[in-house]
Scaffold this motif. Structure first.
Motif, PDB file in Angstrom:
ATOM      1  N   LYS A 254      11.225  13.523 -16.596  1.00  0.00           N
ATOM      2  CA  LYS A 254      10.619  13.002 -15.368  1.00  0.00           C
ATOM      3  C   LYS A 254      11.661  12.815 -14.282  1.00  0.00           C
ATOM      4  N   CYS A 255      11.217  12.906 -13.041  1.00  0.00           N
ATOM      5  CA  CYS A 255      12.090  12.681 -11.898  1.00  0.00           C
ATOM      6  C   CYS A 255      11.314  11.916 -10.839  1.00  0.00           C
ATOM      7  N   ARG A 256      12.050  11.286  -9.935  1.00  0.00           N
ATOM      8  CA  ARG A 256      11.451  10.555  -8.831  1.00  0.00           C
ATOM      9  C   ARG A 256      11.594  11.380  -7.558  1.00  0.00           C
ATOM     10  N   LEU A 257      10.470  11.562  -6.861  1.00  0.00           N
ATOM     11  CA  LEU A 257      10.446  12.332  -5.619  1.00  0.00           C
ATOM     12  C   LEU A 257       9.844  11.459  -4.522  1.00  0.00           C
ATOM     13  N   ASP A 258      10.554  11.306  -3.415  1.00  0.00           N
ATOM     14  CA  ASP A 258      10.086  10.462  -2.316  1.00  0.00           C
ATOM     15  C   ASP A 258       8.945  11.122  -1.563  1.00  0.00           C
ATOM     16  N   MET A 259       8.063  10.269  -1.030  1.00  0.00           N
ATOM     17  CA  MET A 259       6.933  10.720  -0.223  1.00  0.00           C
ATOM     18  C   MET A 259       6.921   9.940   1.089  1.00  0.00           C
ATOM     19  N   GLU A 260       6.686  10.617   2.183  1.00  0.00           N
ATOM     20  CA  GLU A 260       6.592   9.963   3.485  1.00  0.00           C
ATOM     21  C   GLU A 260       5.155   9.559   3.762  1.00  0.00           C
ATOM     22  N   LEU A 261       4.973   8.269   4.092  1.00  0.00           N
ATOM     23  CA  LEU A 261       3.654   7.748   4.428  1.00  0.00           C
ATOM     24  C   LEU A 261       3.659   7.298   5.878  1.00  0.00           C
ATOM     25  N   ASP A 262       2.714   7.752   6.650  1.00  0.00           N
ATOM     26  CA  ASP A 262       2.597   7.388   8.062  1.00  0.00           C
ATOM     27  C   ASP A 262       1.265   6.707   8.295  1.00  0.00           C
ATOM     28  N   ALA A 263       1.288   5.662   9.140  1.00  0.00           N
ATOM     29  CA  ALA A 263       0.057   4.960   9.479  1.00  0.00           C
ATOM     30  C   ALA A 263      -0.786   5.813  10.414  1.00  0.00           C
TER      31      ALA A 263
ATOM     32  N   LEU B 124       1.361  -5.909  13.770  1.00  0.00           N
ATOM     33  CA  LEU B 124       0.444  -6.849  13.144  1.00  0.00           C
ATOM     34  C   LEU B 124      -0.517  -6.106  12.220  1.00  0.00           C
ATOM     35  N   PHE B 125      -1.165  -6.884  11.362  1.00  0.00           N
ATOM     36  CA  PHE B 125      -2.035  -6.321  10.341  1.00  0.00           C
ATOM     37  C   PHE B 125      -3.435  -6.895  10.524  1.00  0.00           C
ATOM     38  N   PHE B 126      -4.059  -6.616  11.683  1.00  0.00           N
ATOM     39  CA  PHE B 126      -5.345  -7.219  12.004  1.00  0.00           C
ATOM     40  C   PHE B 126      -6.507  -6.545  11.275  1.00  0.00           C
ATOM     41  N   ARG B 127      -6.405  -5.275  10.990  1.00  0.00           N
ATOM     42  CA  ARG B 127      -7.524  -4.533  10.430  1.00  0.00           C
ATOM     43  C   ARG B 127      -7.004  -3.612   9.330  1.00  0.00           C
ATOM     44  N   PRO B 128      -7.909  -3.054   8.521  1.00  0.00           N
ATOM     45  CA  PRO B 128      -7.453  -2.151   7.457  1.00  0.00           C
ATOM     46  C   PRO B 128      -6.693  -0.957   8.021  1.00  0.00           C
ATOM     47  N   ARG B 129      -5.681  -0.563   7.292  1.00  0.00           N
ATOM     48  CA  ARG B 129      -4.866   0.576   7.715  1.00  0.00           C
ATOM     49  C   ARG B 129      -4.962   1.698   6.687  1.00  0.00           C
ATOM     50  N   ILE B 130      -4.970   2.903   7.196  1.00  0.00           N
ATOM     51  CA  ILE B 130      -4.939   4.090   6.347  1.00  0.00           C
ATOM     52  C   ILE B 130      -3.570   4.747   6.509  1.00  0.00           C
ATOM     53  N   TYR B 131      -2.911   4.977   5.381  1.00  0.00           N
ATOM     54  CA  TYR B 131      -1.597   5.619   5.391  1.00  0.00           C
ATOM     55  C   TYR B 131      -1.733   6.991   4.745  1.00  0.00           C
ATOM     56  N   ARG B 132      -1.132   7.994   5.403  1.00  0.00           N
ATOM     57  CA  ARG B 132      -1.289   9.376   4.966  1.00  0.00           C
ATOM     58  C   ARG B 132       0.052  10.035   4.696  1.00  0.00           C
ATOM     59  N   HIS B 133       0.029  10.858   3.694  1.00  0.00           N
ATOM     60  CA  HIS B 133       1.187  11.687   3.344  1.00  0.00           C
ATOM     61  C   HIS B 133       0.798  13.149   3.548  1.00  0.00           C
ATOM     62  N   ARG B 134       1.518  13.801   4.433  1.00  0.00           N
ATOM     63  CA  ARG B 134       1.240  15.223   4.706  1.00  0.00           C
ATOM     64  C   ARG B 134       1.902  16.082   3.642  1.00  0.00           C
ATOM     65  N   ILE B 135       1.110  16.925   3.015  1.00  0.00           N
ATOM     66  CA  ILE B 135       1.612  17.800   1.954  1.00  0.00           C
ATOM     67  C   ILE B 135       2.152  19.069   2.597  1.00  0.00           C
ATOM     68  N   ASP B 136       3.468  19.093   2.785  1.00  0.00           N
ATOM     69  CA  ASP B 136       4.131  20.270   3.334  1.00  0.00           C
ATOM     70  C   ASP B 136       5.096  20.810   2.294  1.00  0.00           C
ATOM     71  N   ASN B 137       5.979  21.724   2.732  1.00  0.00           N
ATOM     72  CA  ASN B 137       6.900  22.333   1.773  1.00  0.00           C
ATOM     73  C   ASN B 137       7.955  21.366   1.258  1.00  0.00           C
ATOM     74  N   LYS B 138       8.060  20.163   1.852  1.00  0.00           N
ATOM     75  CA  LYS B 138       8.973  19.144   1.351  1.00  0.00           C
ATOM     76  C   LYS B 138       8.280  18.150   0.418  1.00  0.00           C
ATOM     77  N   SER B 139       6.984  18.268   0.296  1.00  0.00           N
ATOM     78  CA  SER B 139       6.213  17.338  -0.525  1.00  0.00           C
ATOM     79  C   SER B 139       6.248  17.778  -1.988  1.00  0.00           C
ATOM     80  N   PRO B 140       6.258  16.830  -2.925  1.00  0.00           N
ATOM     81  CA  PRO B 140       6.212  17.206  -4.349  1.00  0.00           C
ATOM     82  C   PRO B 140       4.889  17.828  -4.768  1.00  0.00           C
ATOM     83  N   PHE B 141       3.862  17.757  -3.911  1.00  0.00           N
ATOM     84  CA  PHE B 141       2.551  18.299  -4.246  1.00  0.00           C
ATOM     85  C   PHE B 141       2.262  19.606  -3.506  1.00  0.00           C
TER      86      PHE B 141
END
Length: 373
Positions: free
Chosen positions: A229-238, A245-262
């Motif tokens: 097993k290995c650890r691969l970092d993922m970028e999450l953007d709001a 502030l955290f007034f409402r629910p937030r959705i965080y997305r990771h774009r699957i590009d050629n740098k993504s483990p997926f």
């Protein structure tokens, strides 16, 4: 019409269904981080536990369960009262205060109004807790008893300070605040204009805000060469949110590009693959200014292919805004997407660009408007 995923309700929902403090992992699902944030990693062949515990006794006690801390709290006070009561009793016994004959009637005692061990225990408790002396008090007749009073007062203050600090740190642990921050139980994989994304949703359940939330993620999976097993970092953007502030629910997305483990993962790999996505949120509570950390994980069985989270839009009622909590658990089907991987979809996109059916500028404008930038 939106195809909204609805779960069959077999019983009335309770608070337990909404909070991640309880671990909902199946016994057959092995994961590094449980759904409630606890880790399952244990170290082997580490140094002697005594060498680790005693230099960090304060931190070691803080890390114990609250039941054990309460037991230590009560045991320390009761044991200290009992030990000093025994010392006082031995001093009084040596002085002859417990004798009831005429020869000792006029002799001043070491401690007034004490005739047995139970009353001496009460005197010890009053001394250490500084409740105040009534009819029981120490006299100048026994210097040793006065010395014991001084020692007990100093040690009692030190013991109270240490145990109070332990309880205070226990209440201010970052994971205590995590019970009021809810992370979606599933993650969604969807396609938008040829690009694949993984998204999770986070909701603050408490009125006090989480200031400056920072969300990060990484993936643990087996290497293709079979080396482990290995650890691969993922970028999450709001998505659509740039506020601290955290007034409402937030959705965080990771774009699957050629740098993504997926990048090479298709639908089968997402739904049957051996991997674990770990999501961590850090921030500060605006009232206590205490550190907040929430973490959870997602296995392949918790990935929804071709779906997106439904936006939780607040509605204004009078001078207040209200959110429908039922929308937090709902997902909707995104645009029809194939079962191919993101790399295959990217090649199809490049083929469309090469054929001139769509320009690169149009694609960038679509992506920018999609993320609200």
């Amino acid at each position: 019409m939106e195809d909204v995923e609805m779960k069959v309700r077999t019983r009335k929902k309770s608070v337990r269904d909404f909070f991640t403090v309880f671990d909902g992992s199946h016994p057959s699902e092995y994961r590094i981080v449980k759904k409630n944030g606890d880790t399952t990693i244990k170290t082997l062949n580490h140094p002697s536990s005594k060498k680790i515990f005693y230099p960090n006794v304060f931190l070691s006690i803080v890390q114990l369960d609250f039941v054990w801390i309460c037991a230590i709290f009560l045991s320390c006070f009761l044991l200290s009262w009992l030990v000093f009561a025994l010392f006082y009793f031995l001093v009084a016994e040596a002085h002859g205060d417990m004798l009831k004959d005429e020869l000792h009637v006029e002799m001043p005692p070491c401690v007034y109004d004490v005739s047995d061990f139970i009353e001496m225990f009460m005197f010890s408790m009053e001394t250490q807790t500084t409740i105040g002396y009534g009819t029981r008090y120490v006299t100048e007749e026994c210097p040793l008893a006065i010395t014991l009073v001084v020692i007990q007062s100093i040690l009692g203050s030190f013991l109270l300070s240490v145990l109070t600090g332990v309880v205070l740190f226990k209440f201010q642990e970052p994971k205590k605040r995590k019970h009021t921050v809810l992370i979606s139980k599933v993650a969604c994989v969807f396609e938008n204009d040829g690009n694949y994304y993984i998204e999770v949703q986070i909701l603050n359940m408490q009125r006090s805000q989480v200031i400056g939330p920072q969300v990060s993620a990484f993936c643990v999976m087996n290497l293709p060469d079979g080396s482990g097993k290995c650890r691969l970092d993922m970028e999450l953007d709001a998505c659509h949110v740039k506020s601290r502030l955290f007034f409402r629910p937030r959705i965080y997305r990771h774009r699957i590009d050629n740098k993504s483990p997926f990048w090479e993962f298709d639908r089968r790999d997402f739904e049957k693959g051996d991997y674990e996505i770990i999501v961590v949120m850090d921030g500060q509570d605006e009232i206590t200014d205490s550190y907040v950390q929430v973490r959870t994980s997602f296995l392949s069985s918790e990935i929804n292919w071709g779906r997106q989270f439904k936006q939780m839009t607040p509605t204004r009622v009078g001078n207040m805004f209200k959110l429908n909590f039922n929308d937090f658990t709902r997902t909707m089907r995104s645009r029809t997407m194939s079962d191919d991987s993101a790399s295959v979809a990217s090649r199809s996109r490049r083929t469309s660009l090469a054929s001139g059916s769509i320009t690169e500028e149009d694609m960038e404008s679509i992506e920018m408007s999609y993320f609200g930038t």
